[in-house]
Write a protein that holds these residues in place. Structure first.
Motif: not given
Length: 328
Positions: A59-67, A72-84, A129-136
């Motif tokens: 979730v955090t190690q494989d080219w993961a992004g955040a927004a 609500q004053n919080r950091l949102l994280v989403r990752g994983g993907g491919h074969a990870g 792999h969400t890279y820098n493809h996330l935005a709030y």
């Protein structure tokens, strides 16, 4: 990021809106205890078939992004993907309560073959792999996502997704118009005053109008840039700014007006982060500087008028950056 999350507080980095009285005070790095993601990962027995090659670590190690959810004053994280890792859940670090939670359970029955529609059987987006493809997107109270490297074969999708943070329902927007070409490093940034999302593929700057659900080319026939690029919005100068790994030049577009603005350049001086496509950077309204971190105890402060960087160091930083990036 699986341990307590280090936070750099103002004036070095803007890190919270008013009301987060629980945050540590003072300039520098502060570890937020008991904010690991690991305890909130799905149980492997309850959600079988999701672990793939790496499990929840991906979730955090494989080219993961955040927004950052400013409402609500919080950091949102989403990752994983491919074969990870095949779990498509979202995690949130609240700066109000200094706690982490998993917002919803992952979808079951991930695809076992190489498909390219980017969807799980329940219609939610695959882990990627969400890279820098996330935005709030503040006026929708939603998280925007563009494409990503899905499971299990890493095919790049080009779907435009929106997660309604009130209902936690995903919607495949299926917008009209010409969106960015599916790839990684498309440098997605939301600009609140115009309610638009900007994304730069290898040749063109695209813009997504959140009010009309339409993609269009904001600036075409630009110089080709490699996949390793990342961007911010400079709200004072009304510019979309990006850099490319190993190129000591900042590129930018004037986004104050309509489409057709040509790409501009700004030479940098003393900016080591431009050699690292996986650095994390963001605009800081307190200092009117871009702040960049690429590992260790130091951050670089970039003057967006002159292109000059100064380095500020405080002890207790997060340690080395992950090899696969600090997107978002």
């Amino acid at each position: 990021m699986m341990r307590g999350w280090p936070i750099a507080c103002a004036p070095l980095l803007w890190c919270a809106t008013a009301g987060a009285a629980e945050l540590p005070q003072g300039v520098g790095w502060h570890v937020l205890p008991d904010t690991e993601i690991r305890p909130h990962c799905p149980d492997e027995q309850q959600f079988p078939g999701l672990q793939a090659n790496e499990g929840c670590d991906a979730v955090t190690q494989d080219w993961a992004g955040a927004a950052f959810d400013t409402l609500q004053n919080r950091l949102l994280v989403r990752g994983g993907g491919h074969a990870g890792y095949f779990g498509n859940e979202v995690y949130a670090l609240s700066l109000e309560t200094l706690t982490v939670e998993r917002l919803y359970d992952p979808s079951l029955n991930p695809p076992t073959g190489c498909v390219n529609d980017g969807k799980m059987p329940d219609g939610k987006p695959q882990a990627s792999h969400t890279y820098n493809h996330l935005a709030y997107v503040d006026h929708l109270d939603a998280m925007f996502e563009l494409g990503g490297a899905g499971v299990p074969c890493g095919y790049f999708g080009d779907a435009t997704w929106v997660l309604d943070l009130k209902t936690l329902e995903w919607k495949d927007m299926q917008p009209s118009g010409a969106g960015p070409k599916p790839n990684f490093g498309n440098s997605v940034v939301y600009e609140p005053s115009s309610k638009r999302v900007f994304a730069r593929d290898d040749f063109d700057l695209h813009v997504y109008d959140t009010t009309t659900n339409t993609w269009s080319i904001f600036s075409g026939e630009s110089e080709g840039l490699s996949d390793y690029k990342t961007a911010i919005i400079d709200p004072v100068r009304k510019r979309y700014m990006l850099y490319v790994q190993g190129d000591p030049t900042l590129y930018g577009y004037d986004i104050a007006g309509g489409a057709g603005a040509s790409m501009q350049t700004l030479a940098t001086s003393g900016c080591n982060f431009v050699n690292d496509a996986f650095a994390g950077w963001q605009y800081d309204p307190v200092q009117d500087r871009a702040v960049a971190w690429s590992g260790g105890d130091s951050v670089e402060l970039l003057d967006l008028d002159t292109g000059e960087c100064s380095t500020v160091t405080h002890p207790g930083g997060p340690g080395p950056a992950l090899d696969n990036g600090t997107y978002g």
